[in-house]
Each structure stands twice: as C-alpha cells, then as structure tokens.
Design a protein around this motif. Sequence first.
Motif, PDB file in Angstrom:
ATOM      1  N   ILE A  49       0.832  -1.223  -0.159  1.00 38.15           N
ATOM      2  CA  ILE A  49      -0.290  -0.053   0.492  1.00 38.15           C
ATOM      3  C   ILE A  49       0.735   1.429  -0.297  1.00 38.15           C
ATOM      4  O   ILE A  49       1.010   2.553  -0.839  1.00 38.15           O
ATOM      5  CB  ILE A  49      -0.936  -0.005   1.617  1.00 38.15           C
ATOM      6  N   ILE A  50       2.161   0.920   0.884  1.00 36.59           N
ATOM      7  CA  ILE A  50       2.859   2.799   0.546  1.00 36.59           C
ATOM      8  C   ILE A  50       3.379   2.743  -0.749  1.00 36.59           C
ATOM      9  O   ILE A  50       3.439   3.755  -0.924  1.00 36.59           O
ATOM     10  CB  ILE A  50       3.537   2.316   1.447  1.00 36.59           C
ATOM     11  N   GLU A  51       3.785   1.589  -1.103  1.00 38.31           N
ATOM     12  CA  GLU A  51       4.641   1.583  -2.633  1.00 38.31           C
ATOM     13  C   GLU A  51       2.581   1.910  -3.814  1.00 38.31           C
ATOM     14  O   GLU A  51       3.504   2.573  -4.744  1.00 38.31           O
ATOM     15  CB  GLU A  51       5.341  -0.046  -2.971  1.00 38.31           C
ATOM     16  N   ARG A  52       2.321   1.449  -3.360  1.00 35.18           N
ATOM     17  CA  ARG A  52       1.086   1.422  -4.271  1.00 35.18           C
ATOM     18  C   ARG A  52       0.346   3.024  -4.278  1.00 35.18           C
ATOM     19  O   ARG A  52       0.235   4.554  -5.774  1.00 35.18           O
ATOM     20  CB  ARG A  52       0.340   1.484  -4.646  1.00 35.18           C
ATOM     21  N   GLU A  53       0.133   4.038  -2.747  1.00 30.11           N
ATOM     22  CA  GLU A  53      -0.989   4.661  -2.476  1.00 30.11           C
ATOM     23  C   GLU A  53       0.513   6.191  -1.728  1.00 30.11           C
ATOM     24  O   GLU A  53      -0.457   6.929  -2.559  1.00 30.11           O
ATOM     25  CB  GLU A  53      -1.925   4.682  -1.441  1.00 30.11           C
ATOM     26  N   ALA A  54       1.430   5.681  -1.603  1.00 30.16           N
ATOM     27  CA  ALA A  54       1.915   6.932  -0.906  1.00 30.16           C
ATOM     28  C   ALA A  54       1.123   7.369  -0.262  1.00 30.16           C
ATOM     29  O   ALA A  54       1.139   8.677  -0.159  1.00 30.16           O
ATOM     30  CB  ALA A  54       2.739   7.559  -1.692  1.00 30.16           C
ATOM     31  N   PRO A  55       0.557   7.350   0.756  1.00 32.87           N
ATOM     32  CA  PRO A  55      -0.193   7.249   2.138  1.00 32.87           C
ATOM     33  C   PRO A  55       0.759   8.564   2.821  1.00 32.87           C
ATOM     34  O   PRO A  55       2.155   8.773   2.623  1.00 32.87           O
ATOM     35  CB  PRO A  55      -0.596   6.763   2.860  1.00 32.87           C
ATOM     36  N   ASP A  56       0.142   9.652   3.169  1.00 37.60           N
ATOM     37  CA  ASP A  56       0.762  11.278   3.622  1.00 37.60           C
ATOM     38  C   ASP A  56       1.229  10.471   5.645  1.00 37.60           C
ATOM     39  O   ASP A  56       2.486  11.108   5.559  1.00 37.60           O
ATOM     40  CB  ASP A  56       0.226  12.021   3.881  1.00 37.60           C
ATOM     41  N   LEU A  57       0.526   9.419   6.168  1.00 38.86           N
ATOM     42  CA  LEU A  57       1.075   9.266   7.814  1.00 38.86           C
ATOM     43  C   LEU A  57       0.461   7.840   7.371  1.00 38.86           C
ATOM     44  O   LEU A  57       0.012   7.104   6.929  1.00 38.86           O
ATOM     45  CB  LEU A  57       0.001   9.897   8.224  1.00 38.86           C
ATOM     46  N   ILE A  58       1.291   6.679   7.860  1.00 38.10           N
ATOM     47  CA  ILE A  58       0.840   5.531   8.958  1.00 38.10           C
ATOM     48  C   ILE A  58       0.346   5.503  10.548  1.00 38.10           C
ATOM     49  O   ILE A  58       2.122   5.671  10.630  1.00 38.10           O
ATOM     50  CB  ILE A  58       2.081   4.810   7.938  1.00 38.10           C
ATOM     51  N   PHE A  59       0.170   4.784  10.815  1.00 38.69           N
ATOM     52  CA  PHE A  59       0.027   4.517  12.266  1.00 38.69           C
ATOM     53  C   PHE A  59       0.169   3.379  11.841  1.00 38.69           C
ATOM     54  O   PHE A  59      -0.248   1.946  11.384  1.00 38.69           O
ATOM     55  CB  PHE A  59      -1.553   4.412  12.792  1.00 38.69           C
ATOM     56  N   LEU A  60       1.517   2.364  12.412  1.00 41.38           N
ATOM     57  CA  LEU A  60       1.952   1.314  12.277  1.00 41.38           C
ATOM     58  C   LEU A  60       2.227   0.250  13.899  1.00 41.38           C
ATOM     59  O   LEU A  60       2.953   0.842  13.724  1.00 41.38           O
ATOM     60  CB  LEU A  60       3.365   1.442  11.427  1.00 41.38           C
ATOM     61  N   ASP A  61       1.886  -0.728  13.269  1.00 45.83           N
ATOM     62  CA  ASP A  61       1.640  -2.062  14.763  1.00 45.83           C
ATOM     63  C   ASP A  61       3.055  -2.512  14.173  1.00 45.83           C
ATOM     64  O   ASP A  61       3.815  -2.680  13.279  1.00 45.83           O
ATOM     65  CB  ASP A  61       0.970  -3.511  14.630  1.00 45.83           C
ATOM     66  N   VAL A  62       3.467  -2.620  15.758  1.00 39.81           N
ATOM     67  CA  VAL A  62       5.111  -3.128  15.436  1.00 39.81           C
ATOM     68  C   VAL A  62       5.090  -4.628  15.299  1.00 39.81           C
ATOM     69  O   VAL A  62       5.594  -4.995  14.651  1.00 39.81           O
ATOM     70  CB  VAL A  62       5.666  -2.823  17.205  1.00 39.81           C
ATOM     71  N   GLN A  63       4.655  -5.383  15.839  1.00 44.15           N
ATOM     72  CA  GLN A  63       4.134  -6.725  15.726  1.00 44.15           C
ATOM     73  C   GLN A  63       3.408  -7.221  14.737  1.00 44.15           C
ATOM     74  O   GLN A  63       1.777  -7.048  14.715  1.00 44.15           O
ATOM     75  CB  GLN A  63       4.493  -7.550  17.107  1.00 44.15           C
ATOM     76  N   MET A  64       3.304  -7.724  13.656  1.00 45.46           N
ATOM     77  CA  MET A  64       2.673  -8.367  12.779  1.00 45.46           C
ATOM     78  C   MET A  64       2.907  -9.233  12.412  1.00 45.46           C
ATOM     79  O   MET A  64       4.480  -9.463  11.899  1.00 45.46           O
ATOM     80  CB  MET A  64       2.519  -6.925  11.513  1.00 45.46           C
TER      81      MET A  64
END
Length: 261
Positions: A49-64
């Motif tokens: 999603i980051i590579e395709r959509e280039a969001p401005d902000l990400i809330f990122l869980d550490v353990q996935m």
Amino acid sequence: MIAPRDEALRILVADDEAPARQRLIDLLQKDSRVGIIFEASDGQAAVEIIEREAPDLIFLDVQMPELSGLEVIEAIGAAAMPLTIFVTAYDQHAIRAFEANALDYLLKPFSDERLEAALARAKTRHDERSVQEFGRNILRMVSATPPVDRRIDRLVVRTAGTTRFIRVVDIDWIEAAGVYVNLHVGGKELLYRASINELTDRFDPMRFIRVHRSAIVNIDSIVELQPISHGEFELVLKDGHRSRVSRTYRGLLEKRLGQSL
C-alpha cells in the motif's frame, strides 16, 4: 503552491488486530483533516500500500505477521517512509521505534486525547514538509544547472581478493539481500553492496524493470510470462530462474511493454 492547512491527509492504518484498526479508524474519521484511510492487516500488505498509494501518514503496529513494523521500514527505506506513528502494546520497542525515525509512539491502550495529540503533531509536520517541498521545487525551477545523469553502465564488484568490472547489460536479474544485492550474471551469483532501491534509480528503466520489492530483472533476459492468480504473473528467465511479478509492480512492466498483461 504551498499546501493549504486543510489539505486532506491520506492515512494508512496497519495492524493485524481488526478491533484495534477499527478503533483507530473511528477516531481518525472525526478529524476534518483526515481524507482517505487505507487498511493493512500485515506488514507485507502495508509495504504494498505504501508503494502503491504513497500515504501521508501511517499508524504502524510493531508486531505483525509477514513483516514487523520495523521490517516494513527496512523494506521501504527510512528516507522513503511516510510520517510514521508506531502503535504497540509493548513499550520495550520504543527506543527502536525512534531510532527508525518514528514521529511518535502510541502505547496500547491509549486514550483518545493521546491519539489527538499524535495526530496534531503529524499534521504540523506534514504542513512543514509541504512548505519545504515547495521551496525545493522553486530552487529546481530557477537552477540553471542541467540534471546529472546518474545512470551507470558498469559495477565494480570485489570478491575473493579480485576486483571485477561487470557490465550492467550482462546482468540477468538482481535480488535484494539485506544491505547487499545478489547480481545474477551468466548463471553466476555475485554479492554487491548496494540497496535494490539505489540500483533501481541508477539503472536504465527501459532495460531493468522492478517486478517485486526484492527483485529487478533485465527485460532482455525474460523468456516467457506465466499467469499465477489474482493479477500476478511469474517471469521465466534465460537462466531458468522464475520471478514473481507482484500486483504492486505489474503496472511498471505494462508501461515498459506498452500493453496490458
């Protein structure tokens, strides 16, 4: 034009727990600055999603699953990451999160007020980035210096006490290997210290195509293309290697070929 302060933010919420994702989304949707919200339930989906959509902000869980939050940053590259707020139930990850240039860190369970404070910080930083980008664009426009062609036609590879000059056009394909890449040349494998993103930028895009986050192929080395499923394909190369073309990078191959797959 400087980005207005009410510019809608494109946000990715990456967390393997559906209730945690939904709570974040519900809170974010209350803010007038929040626009599109993407969801990812694992690290691999977050990378795509980051590579395709280039969001401005990400809330990122550490353990996935698939990739951890820190591995997501490693896959994208810290410099190319959106503004990142880590979200986790384990405070021992805090130091590593900030070492990875995280903007903020939310420790579960967090209050609505704590999220609002983190989002406010992200909006301020986003506006600052927009102004800085505006300034860089102006400098590029007024600069009389012609752009430097950074493409390279040879790589200097040191192995077993020997320095070899490898012609880029002789490389069949390249795979990521941490801070190195493996160059596949005429059936042989050579280790070269560079990131796959760096080589993507410096190789001729008409010849070398990124087909996966961890693979670049020489289009002249492709023998055939076989469909797998869900819009993904598998390349068969001259040396017999098979490389998957992910949905994220399929468009690059179609653009190079000038036709749909």
